[in-house]
Design an enzyme around this catalytic site. Structure first.
Site, PDB file in Angstrom:
ATOM      1  N   ASN A 108      22.369 116.203   8.845  1.00 12.46           N
ATOM      2  CA  ASN A 108      22.968 116.991   9.912  1.00 12.46           C
ATOM      3  C   ASN A 108      23.961 118.052   9.419  1.00 12.46           C
ATOM      4  O   ASN A 108      23.725 119.259   9.571  1.00 12.46           O
ATOM      5  CB  ASN A 108      23.626 116.014  10.890  1.00 12.46           C
ATOM      6  CG  ASN A 108      24.134 116.658  12.141  1.00 12.46           C
ATOM      7  OD1 ASN A 108      24.660 117.751  12.101  1.00 12.46           O
ATOM      8  ND2 ASN A 108      24.007 115.977  13.275  1.00 12.46           N
ATOM      9  N   ASP A 159      31.140 108.777   2.734  1.00 10.95           N
ATOM     10  CA  ASP A 159      30.552 107.445   2.743  1.00 10.95           C
ATOM     11  C   ASP A 159      31.452 106.314   2.242  1.00 10.95           C
ATOM     12  O   ASP A 159      31.651 105.329   2.917  1.00 10.95           O
ATOM     13  CB  ASP A 159      29.268 107.439   1.909  1.00 10.95           C
ATOM     14  CG  ASP A 159      28.259 108.473   2.393  1.00 10.95           C
ATOM     15  OD1 ASP A 159      28.622 109.352   3.187  1.00 10.95           O
ATOM     16  OD2 ASP A 159      27.091 108.390   1.985  1.00 10.95           O
ATOM     17  N   ARG A 191      28.333 106.425  -7.650  1.00 13.15           N
ATOM     18  CA  ARG A 191      27.814 106.076  -6.319  1.00 13.15           C
ATOM     19  C   ARG A 191      28.613 104.914  -5.723  1.00 13.15           C
ATOM     20  O   ARG A 191      29.350 104.225  -6.416  1.00 13.15           O
ATOM     21  CB  ARG A 191      26.336 105.660  -6.434  1.00 13.15           C
ATOM     22  CG  ARG A 191      25.391 106.743  -6.936  1.00 13.15           C
ATOM     23  CD  ARG A 191      25.116 107.813  -5.919  1.00 13.15           C
ATOM     24  NE  ARG A 191      24.603 107.273  -4.665  1.00 13.15           N
ATOM     25  CZ  ARG A 191      24.399 108.001  -3.566  1.00 13.15           C
ATOM     26  NH1 ARG A 191      24.664 109.290  -3.574  1.00 13.15           N
ATOM     27  NH2 ARG A 191      23.931 107.446  -2.467  1.00 13.15           N
ATOM     28  N   GLU A 222      26.312 118.375  -6.537  1.00 12.04           N
ATOM     29  CA  GLU A 222      26.647 117.796  -5.223  1.00 12.04           C
ATOM     30  C   GLU A 222      28.167 117.762  -5.035  1.00 12.04           C
ATOM     31  O   GLU A 222      28.685 118.104  -3.981  1.00 12.04           O
ATOM     32  CB  GLU A 222      26.078 116.377  -5.156  1.00 12.04           C
ATOM     33  CG  GLU A 222      26.306 115.672  -3.824  1.00 12.04           C
ATOM     34  CD  GLU A 222      25.716 114.266  -3.803  1.00 12.04           C
ATOM     35  OE1 GLU A 222      25.214 113.797  -4.846  1.00 12.04           O
ATOM     36  OE2 GLU A 222      25.771 113.631  -2.727  1.00 12.04           O
TER      37      GLU A 222
END
Ligand code: GLC
Length: 425
Positions: free
Chosen positions: A40, A165, A198, A388
């Site tokens: 999104n 996240d 991560r 990123e």
């Protein structure tokens, strides 16, 4: 440090190449492999980036994004246009109920703001397309206002919803969840990217537990509000929605459209921002809507207060402190905190698109920090490529490569040749 002498044309060409490469025909993926679907807020940034060299393609990105809107107004955080086994969790695990297979949660509402920026590039060419999108944006924003407020502050119901996240902000509420009982699963993200960059397994177990909970109640918001133990009022969700309301107001006035509830919504969220002010921290903070506890975390989202045009109070002093600790951009988590990890995703790294939003607000407030932030983001990308995210201490690239939003914000904001929106100083 690498040679930072810049070949602007080569960087512009590389950014355009990345956007074209990540184009899947009407929508973009954040990067091949790691994120093979339409996300999104990534898509909203992408629209602005495409518009720099192909205005029609920019509008198309927003149109495809909004075509995935659910009947209740929600616009999902992932749309699974074409199933790709290299990503987990896929559409079967989510069980989204919209017109396109999708996830069941949303993401920060920046699309209306990016639509305004695209519109401003050429109002004549954009008017009809903006008119068609307008009611869809209103319906999406209404969904947030209806389902996601706590003391008039906007909440998330899953860490992925804030787009940040594994931020330390969620450690407390996630620790209360017992994820036993989730089906065995195999992560795919750590096959694409170094696991030290991560989220950890304990986080992932809880992410999946929360997905299962939503799936099991068919993503019924009234039901979820009663049963979901994870509900955080958050500056990312709050400030982006408030800013989005303001940009819809502007567009409505510009196009002669009915702005309906927007003035009330704006007043409501202006008042609600007060409930996110953590006086002891001296910054806007996340508040656990279940327990009332503060996260006590200075994240980069705190610095979106200028972007939302709310009273920054003492935020500038905190901003100066955290900026004095890093070389590049704004760290996603306070460098003075024991939880700070400069390479682990949202626990420290700097994100170019967050830097752009923060700088937009600083510029509009007439503050010099906006230009400085842009300059450091330019050095970051020119020296380290279109990653990123980046280590804010060294600038080292991290996460996925050839990233859509990093390329998009280069073309639309960072590049010395960018045709930046009207906000830019
Ligand atoms: C990660 C990020 C999120 C982003 C997505 C796709 O989940 O935390 O903000 O939208 O990847 O790039």
């Amino acid at each position: 440090m690498k040679d930072l002498s810049m070949d602007v044309d080569a960087l512009d060409a590389e950014a355009e190449r990345i956007l074209r490469m990540n184009d899947r025909g009407g929508y973009s993926v954040p990067t091949a492999g790691l994120y093979p679907y339409q996300w999104n807020w990534d898509s909203a940034f992408a629209a602005y980036g495409y518009a720099m060299f192909d205005l029609d393609r920019g509008w198309r990105e927003l149109e495809v994004l909004m075509a995935g809107q659910w009947p209740d107004g929600m616009v999902p955080h992932i749309q699974f246009h074409k199933v790709d086994p290299s990503y987990f969790p896929g559409p079967d695990i989510w069980g989204g109920v919209g017109p396109v297979p999708s996830s069941g949660i949303s993401q920060p509402a920046i699309a209306a703001t990016m639509a305004r920026l695209v519109y401003e590039l050429d109002p004549g060419a954009g008017a009809e397309r903006m008119r068609a999108l307008y009611p869809k944006f209103i319906a999406w924003h209404r969904w947030f206002m209806e389902w996601r407020l706590d003391r008039d502050a906007v909440c998330l119901t899953h860490p992925w919803e804030a787009g940040r996240d594994n931020a330390p902000d969620w450690d407390g509420p996630l620790a209360r969840i017992d994820p036993s009982g989730i089906a065995p699963y195999e992560r795919r993200d750590t096959g694409h990217v170094d696991p030290s960059m991560r989220p950890k397994k304990a986080d992932y177990d809880r992410y999946l537990w929360l997905v299962k909970q939503g799936h099991d109640c068919g993503w019924d918001q009234a039901h979820l509000r009663d049963v979901n133990p994870f509900r955080m009022a958050d500056p990312t969700m709050h400030f982006t929605l408030l800013r989005g309301h303001r940009d819809l107001m502007w567009l409505g006035a510009e196009l002669g459209l009915d702005t309906g509830p927007l003035p009330d919504w704006i007043a409501q969220l202006e008042a609600g921002a007060e409930t996110l002010w953590n006086a002891q921290l001296g910054a806007y903070d996340c508040r656990d809507a279940v327990t009332g506890d503060w996260a006590d975390a200075v994240s980069n989202a705190a610095f979106l207060c200028w972007y939302a045009r709310v009273d920054p109070k003492t935020t500038a002093a905190v901003y100066a402190r955290v900026q004095s600790k890093v070389q590049f951009g704004v760290a996603s988590h306070d460098p003075d905190s024991p939880a700070f990890e400069p390479k682990r995703y949202w626990r420290g790294p700097t994100w170019a698109m967050m830097n752009m939003l923060i700088a937009m607000g600083l510029d509009e407030a007439g503050r010099p920090e906006g230009a400085a932030l842009r300059a450091s983001t330019v050095r970051l990308i020119a020296g380290n490529g279109f990653a990123e995210y980046f280590d804010p201490l060294t600038g080292a690239p991290a996460g996925g490569k050839d990233f859509t939003w990093t390329a998009a914000i280069w073309l639309g904001w960072a590049s010395p040749k960018a045709r930046r929106g009207r906000w830019a100083a």
